[in-house]
Write an enzyme that holds these catalytic residues in place. Structure first.
Site, PDB file in Angstrom:
ATOM      1  N   SER A 173      -5.092  -9.599 -11.474  1.00 24.08           N
ATOM      2  CA  SER A 173      -4.169  -8.241 -11.548  1.00 24.08           C
ATOM      3  C   SER A 173      -2.878  -8.552 -12.034  1.00 24.08           C
ATOM      4  CB  SER A 173      -3.903  -7.599 -10.374  1.00 24.08           C
ATOM      5  OG  SER A 173      -4.971  -7.126  -9.764  1.00 24.08           O
TER       6      SER A 173
ATOM      7  N   ARG B 173     -13.606  -4.237  -2.279  1.00 21.50           N
ATOM      8  CA  ARG B 173     -12.255  -4.339  -1.762  1.00 21.50           C
ATOM      9  C   ARG B 173     -12.071  -3.969  -0.359  1.00 21.50           C
ATOM     10  NH1 ARG B 173      -7.901  -1.015  -1.878  1.00 21.50           N
ATOM     11  NH2 ARG B 173      -5.901  -2.058  -2.268  1.00 21.50           N
TER      12      ARG B 173
ATOM     13  N   LYS C 154      -3.340   2.076  -2.463  1.00 18.96           N
ATOM     14  CA  LYS C 154      -2.965   0.880  -2.183  1.00 18.96           C
ATOM     15  C   LYS C 154      -1.560   0.724  -1.520  1.00 18.96           C
ATOM     16  CE  LYS C 154      -1.848  -3.395  -4.999  1.00 18.96           C
ATOM     17  NZ  LYS C 154      -2.439  -4.615  -4.079  1.00 18.96           N
TER      18      LYS C 154
HETATM   19  N1  TZP Z   1      -4.434  -1.972  -7.187  1.00 21.26           N
HETATM   20  C1  TZP Z   1      -3.487  -1.239  -8.183  1.00 21.26           C
HETATM   21  S1  TZP Z   1      -3.429   0.320  -7.933  1.00 21.26           S
HETATM   22  C2  TZP Z   1      -4.963   0.236  -6.806  1.00 21.26           C
HETATM   23  C3  TZP Z   1      -4.999  -1.067  -6.990  1.00 21.26           C
HETATM   24  C4  TZP Z   1      -6.234  -1.659  -6.012  1.00 21.26           C
HETATM   25  C5  TZP Z   1      -5.435   1.499  -6.324  1.00 21.26           C
HETATM   26  C6  TZP Z   1      -6.180   2.438  -7.090  1.00 21.26           C
HETATM   27  O1  TZP Z   1      -6.622   3.463  -6.552  1.00 21.26           O
HETATM   28  P1  TZP Z   1      -6.800   5.160  -7.098  1.00 21.26           P
HETATM   29  O2  TZP Z   1      -7.432   5.861  -6.112  1.00 21.26           O
HETATM   30  O3  TZP Z   1      -7.737   4.917  -8.295  1.00 21.26           O
HETATM   31  O4  TZP Z   1      -5.303   5.440  -7.278  1.00 21.26           O
END
Ligand code: TZP
Ligand code: MG
Length: 215
Positions: free
Chosen positions: A113, A41, A142
């Site tokens: 998603s 990503r 995010k």
């Molecule tokens: N999509 C929803 S939350 C997220 C993404 C890409 C981030 C998740 O990262 P983390 O560090 O596990 O909270």
């Protein structure tokens, strides 16, 4: 068969103080640490040299193949096709599925998603292989994450999974949360910081697997 249990996500932005070479080593290490899926990503990283991004991703893809880890690309169909990724993951505001699906080889995994109940009930494209549901908890990984769902609302959303697609939870997930997330009906957990910031990635993955199996 697609095993979503330990779904690791990472990209250069998750290693902000490291060179691209070091970021590669760290992402390779994540892939080699027992995860079942790795998603590359990349949120618009500007690579110093032309072609460096694709070289990096092709090298990660090769590591994943050796390790028999499912290799996914976030959002970038061209990149996914160029490196022969196992699949592509898209969000609600990424390329529309009607445009994306015709570009995909029939064996390419497609993940989508979803962030709320209405997005779950709207899931109808037969080409989708699995869903990512979140953010379950607040996350720092995010920038544009929507409000966190909490486990209770997440289970309500899972009850509306009419196509019975496998669902991986995402967002702020820590080791201690795994039993509750498995009990809520998720098929796995997707994490960024839990692994990209782990002192010992392999030990963390082992602990996740153990917690998941015993839940
Ligand atoms: N999509 C929803 S939350 C997220 C993404 C890409 C981030 C998740 O990262 P983390 O560090 O596990 O909270
Ligand atoms: Mg996206």
């Amino acid at each position: 068969m697609l095993d979503l249990t330990i779904y690791a996500i990472a990209g250069p932005q998750d290693y902000p103080t490291d060179s691209i070479e070091v970021a590669f080593e760290k992402m390779s290490h994540v892939i080699e640490s027992g995860v079942t899926v790795f998603q590359y990503r990349d949120k618009g990283m500007a690579f110093p040299k032309l072609g460096q991004r694709e070289q990096l991703v092709a090298a990660l893809r090769a590591v994943a193949k050796l390790e028999q880890v499912t290799f996914m690309i976030d959002d970038d169909v061209k990149l996914a096709l160029n490196v022969h990724a196992d699949g592509i993951h898209v969000g609600q505001s990424d390329l529309a599925l009607e445009k994306l699906v015709p570009q995909l080889p029939t064996d390419m995994i497609l993940g989508l998603s979803i962030n709320n109940l209405s997005e779950m009930t709207a899931v109808d494209n037969p080409r989708i292989d699995y869903l990512g549901l979140g953010p379950i908890f607040p996350t720092n990984s995010k920038a544009d994450a929507s409000a966190s769902l909490g486990v209770e609302y997440a289970s309500e959303i899972l009850n509306a999974n009419q196509l019975h697609l496998p669902v991986v939870g995402i967002g702020g997930i820590q080791l201690k949360d795994l039993p509750a997330l498995k009990q809520a009906g998720l098929n796995g957990v997707a994490v960024i910081s839990l692994l990209t910031q782990a002192q010992d990635v392999a030990a963390t993955v082992s602990a996740m697997k153990e917690s998941w199996q015993n839940a």
